[in-house]
Design a protein around this motif. Structure first.
Motif, PDB file in Angstrom:
ATOM      1  N   LEU A 190      16.300  -0.060  10.364  1.00  0.00           N
ATOM      2  CA  LEU A 190      15.067  -0.827  10.201  1.00  0.00           C
ATOM      3  C   LEU A 190      14.087  -0.017   9.356  1.00  0.00           C
ATOM      4  O   LEU A 190      13.809   1.147   9.661  1.00  0.00           O
ATOM      5  CB  LEU A 190      14.461  -1.114  11.580  1.00  0.00           C
ATOM      6  CG  LEU A 190      13.125  -1.867  11.615  1.00  0.00           C
ATOM      7  CD1 LEU A 190      13.298  -3.276  11.079  1.00  0.00           C
ATOM      8  CD2 LEU A 190      12.594  -1.900  13.053  1.00  0.00           C
ATOM      9  N   ASN A 191      13.578  -0.630   8.292  1.00  0.00           N
ATOM     10  CA  ASN A 191      12.640   0.079   7.430  1.00  0.00           C
ATOM     11  C   ASN A 191      11.702  -0.938   6.775  1.00  0.00           C
ATOM     12  O   ASN A 191      12.111  -1.697   5.901  1.00  0.00           O
ATOM     13  CB  ASN A 191      13.386   0.878   6.360  1.00  0.00           C
ATOM     14  CG  ASN A 191      12.483   1.851   5.617  1.00  0.00           C
ATOM     15  OD1 ASN A 191      11.269   1.736   5.669  1.00  0.00           O
ATOM     16  ND2 ASN A 191      13.072   2.798   4.919  1.00  0.00           N
ATOM     17  N   VAL A 192      10.433  -0.943   7.226  1.00  0.00           N
ATOM     18  CA  VAL A 192       9.407  -1.836   6.694  1.00  0.00           C
ATOM     19  C   VAL A 192       8.225  -0.980   6.268  1.00  0.00           C
ATOM     20  O   VAL A 192       7.708  -0.187   7.066  1.00  0.00           O
ATOM     21  CB  VAL A 192       8.958  -2.874   7.748  1.00  0.00           C
ATOM     22  CG1 VAL A 192       7.865  -3.767   7.183  1.00  0.00           C
ATOM     23  CG2 VAL A 192      10.145  -3.704   8.225  1.00  0.00           C
ATOM     24  N   LYS A 193       7.782  -1.139   5.020  1.00  0.00           N
ATOM     25  CA  LYS A 193       6.723  -0.272   4.498  1.00  0.00           C
ATOM     26  C   LYS A 193       5.644  -1.092   3.811  1.00  0.00           C
ATOM     27  O   LYS A 193       5.926  -2.023   3.063  1.00  0.00           O
ATOM     28  CB  LYS A 193       7.313   0.739   3.506  1.00  0.00           C
ATOM     29  CG  LYS A 193       6.286   1.696   2.914  1.00  0.00           C
ATOM     30  CD  LYS A 193       6.949   2.786   2.082  1.00  0.00           C
ATOM     31  CE  LYS A 193       7.537   2.246   0.810  1.00  0.00           C
ATOM     32  NZ  LYS A 193       8.084   3.308  -0.060  1.00  0.00           N
ATOM     33  N   GLY A 194       4.391  -0.714   4.077  1.00  0.00           N
ATOM     34  CA  GLY A 194       3.255  -1.329   3.400  1.00  0.00           C
ATOM     35  C   GLY A 194       2.392  -0.263   2.756  1.00  0.00           C
ATOM     36  O   GLY A 194       2.228   0.825   3.307  1.00  0.00           O
ATOM     37  N   THR A 195       1.852  -0.557   1.583  1.00  0.00           N
ATOM     38  CA  THR A 195       0.969   0.388   0.893  1.00  0.00           C
ATOM     39  C   THR A 195      -0.329  -0.323   0.518  1.00  0.00           C
ATOM     40  O   THR A 195      -0.358  -1.553   0.358  1.00  0.00           O
ATOM     41  CB  THR A 195       1.620   0.955  -0.381  1.00  0.00           C
ATOM     42  OG1 THR A 195       1.881  -0.116  -1.297  1.00  0.00           O
ATOM     43  CG2 THR A 195       2.919   1.682  -0.059  1.00  0.00           C
ATOM     44  N   ILE A 196      -1.385   0.474   0.366  1.00  0.00           N
ATOM     45  CA  ILE A 196      -2.661  -0.084  -0.080  1.00  0.00           C
ATOM     46  C   ILE A 196      -3.409   0.982  -0.870  1.00  0.00           C
ATOM     47  O   ILE A 196      -3.342   2.180  -0.540  1.00  0.00           O
ATOM     48  CB  ILE A 196      -3.503  -0.581   1.114  1.00  0.00           C
ATOM     49  CG1 ILE A 196      -4.640  -1.481   0.630  1.00  0.00           C
ATOM     50  CG2 ILE A 196      -4.024   0.570   1.965  1.00  0.00           C
ATOM     51  CD1 ILE A 196      -5.300  -2.288   1.737  1.00  0.00           C
ATOM     52  N   ASP A 197      -4.082   0.577  -1.931  1.00  0.00           N
ATOM     53  CA  ASP A 197      -4.893   1.493  -2.725  1.00  0.00           C
ATOM     54  C   ASP A 197      -6.223   1.722  -2.019  1.00  0.00           C
ATOM     55  O   ASP A 197      -6.922   0.761  -1.660  1.00  0.00           O
ATOM     56  CB  ASP A 197      -5.140   0.919  -4.119  1.00  0.00           C
ATOM     57  CG  ASP A 197      -3.876   0.837  -4.954  1.00  0.00           C
ATOM     58  OD1 ASP A 197      -2.961   1.638  -4.706  1.00  0.00           O
ATOM     59  OD2 ASP A 197      -3.800  -0.034  -5.846  1.00  0.00           O
ATOM     60  N   THR A 198      -6.605   2.977  -1.850  1.00  0.00           N
ATOM     61  CA  THR A 198      -7.828   3.279  -1.109  1.00  0.00           C
ATOM     62  C   THR A 198      -9.083   2.826  -1.853  1.00  0.00           C
ATOM     63  O   THR A 198     -10.119   2.605  -1.238  1.00  0.00           O
ATOM     64  CB  THR A 198      -7.927   4.780  -0.815  1.00  0.00           C
ATOM     65  OG1 THR A 198      -7.852   5.516  -2.058  1.00  0.00           O
ATOM     66  CG2 THR A 198      -6.797   5.235   0.095  1.00  0.00           C
ATOM     67  N   LYS A 199      -8.986   2.658  -3.171  1.00  0.00           N
ATOM     68  CA  LYS A 199     -10.178   2.297  -3.940  1.00  0.00           C
ATOM     69  C   LYS A 199     -10.671   0.887  -3.609  1.00  0.00           C
ATOM     70  O   LYS A 199     -11.844   0.567  -3.881  1.00  0.00           O
ATOM     71  CB  LYS A 199      -9.897   2.413  -5.438  1.00  0.00           C
ATOM     72  CG  LYS A 199      -8.842   1.463  -5.965  1.00  0.00           C
ATOM     73  CD  LYS A 199      -8.575   1.717  -7.442  1.00  0.00           C
ATOM     74  CE  LYS A 199      -7.485   0.796  -7.981  1.00  0.00           C
ATOM     75  NZ  LYS A 199      -7.181   1.083  -9.396  1.00  0.00           N
ATOM     76  N   ILE A 200      -9.819   0.038  -3.030  1.00  0.00           N
ATOM     77  CA  ILE A 200     -10.281  -1.307  -2.691  1.00  0.00           C
ATOM     78  C   ILE A 200     -10.871  -1.361  -1.284  1.00  0.00           C
ATOM     79  O   ILE A 200     -11.454  -2.374  -0.898  1.00  0.00           O
ATOM     80  CB  ILE A 200      -9.155  -2.351  -2.835  1.00  0.00           C
ATOM     81  CG1 ILE A 200      -8.105  -2.197  -1.725  1.00  0.00           C
ATOM     82  CG2 ILE A 200      -8.514  -2.287  -4.211  1.00  0.00           C
ATOM     83  CD1 ILE A 200      -7.080  -3.330  -1.704  1.00  0.00           C
ATOM     84  N   LEU A 201     -10.730  -0.279  -0.514  1.00  0.00           N
ATOM     85  CA  LEU A 201     -11.266  -0.234   0.848  1.00  0.00           C
ATOM     86  C   LEU A 201     -12.716   0.246   0.840  1.00  0.00           C
ATOM     87  O   LEU A 201     -13.214   0.759  -0.167  1.00  0.00           O
ATOM     88  CB  LEU A 201     -10.411   0.703   1.709  1.00  0.00           C
ATOM     89  CG  LEU A 201      -8.934   0.346   1.852  1.00  0.00           C
ATOM     90  CD1 LEU A 201      -8.194   1.454   2.590  1.00  0.00           C
ATOM     91  CD2 LEU A 201      -8.767  -0.983   2.583  1.00  0.00           C
ATOM     92  N   SER A 202     -13.385   0.096   1.967  1.00  0.00           N
ATOM     93  CA  SER A 202     -14.761   0.584   2.083  1.00  0.00           C
ATOM     94  C   SER A 202     -14.769   2.103   2.141  1.00  0.00           C
ATOM     95  O   SER A 202     -13.983   2.696   2.901  1.00  0.00           O
ATOM     96  CB  SER A 202     -15.421   0.018   3.343  1.00  0.00           C
ATOM     97  OG  SER A 202     -15.518  -1.393   3.269  1.00  0.00           O
TER      98      SER A 202
END
Length: 262
Positions: free
Chosen positions: A143-155
């Motif tokens: 089982l391998n599920v990965k999510g990423t997000i760019d910190t520049k769009i966060l507060s």
């Protein structure tokens, strides 16, 4: 002495805009003059993210109704009604107390190993999901599920918590016999901290999957501090590489990033 008689409405609005959404709502109950100042677009524009117009422009289904709302109504709408952006792979909303940004990366925006193989995963549509598709585990060993997000769009200057949002299918297997591993870390950092939790804890263990009230459960995967909103990427992973433990029967809605309270 009634300061609302002395100060013009513009001055009162400026003062309130330097407080918080909660304080603005309280101020609106002081007097009709204060209500007019506290409900003004000037005040609530200051509580909205500076890039809110750009975010709204990425709506999957552009809505003229949002542009017609007052800034206060728009703020409250975004608190209670996540909007779909990025071709429907992500949702955006606001944390009500602070106005800070919340994002969920939907299943279609995640990296799901073997996700396009119907024998292992299927992609149904569910009425309780904000997304057009979710990802249901049919049968895997690894089982391998990965999510990423760019910190520049966060507060910026905000501590974020990361949540795995899911539900159990009617028939599931392997979720009580072995914990899965969760990790949250900045891309390129060494030695991410890992947690081991049961998606479906045995009866003699406390449940770590509180009901969100929207038909889904969530597990706290970990957190991070977004210092200045500089360029960077946060990686959140759910995995289990035990080839002797068959797993089936849970549904992934997404991975959510929202400010941690307390």
């Amino acid at each position: 002495m009634d300061v609302s008689v002395i100060l013009p409405e513009e001055c009162i609005s400026h003062i309130i805009s330097n407080t918080s959404p909660r304080d603005a709502c309280r101020s609106s109950m002081v007097s009709p003059h204060f209500k007019s100042a506290a409900d003004s677009d000037y005040v609530w524009e200051s509580f909205l993210p500076t890039d809110y117009q750009q975010i709204i422009s990425n709506l999957v289904s552009p809505s003229s109704s949002l542009s017609s709302l007052s800034k206060k109504d728009l703020y409250l709408h975004l608190c209670h009604n996540p909007i779909l952006i990025n071709n429907g792979t992500m949702s955006f909303s606001l944390e009500k107390e602070s106005g800070k940004k919340c994002y969920m990366v939907g299943a279609r925006g995640l990296t799901v190993v073997w996700g396009e193989t119907p024998a292992y995963w299927i992609w149904p549509s569910l009425p309780e999901s904000r997304f057009s598709e979710v990802c249901e585990l049919n049968y895997v060993w690894w089982l391998n599920v990965k999510g990423t997000i760019d910190t520049k769009i966060l507060s910026p200057n905000t501590t974020y918590a990361v949540y795995f949002v899911f539900s159990s299918a009617k028939s599931n297997h392997g979720l009580q016999t072995r914990p899965i591993e969760l990790s949250v870390h900045f891309e390129g950092s060494e030695g991410p901290q890992r947690r081991r939790v049961f998606l479906n804890p045995p009866e003699d263990m406390p449940r770590l999957t509180p009901d969100r009230g929207d038909g889904w459960s969530e597990i706290d995967m970990g957190g991070f501090f977004n210092e200045n909103g500089d360029d960077g990427t946060v990686v959140s992973t759910l995995f289990d590489f035990d080839q002797f433990n068959i797993k089936r029967g849970f549904i992934v809605e997404g991975i959510e990033f929202r400010p941690r309270n307390g």
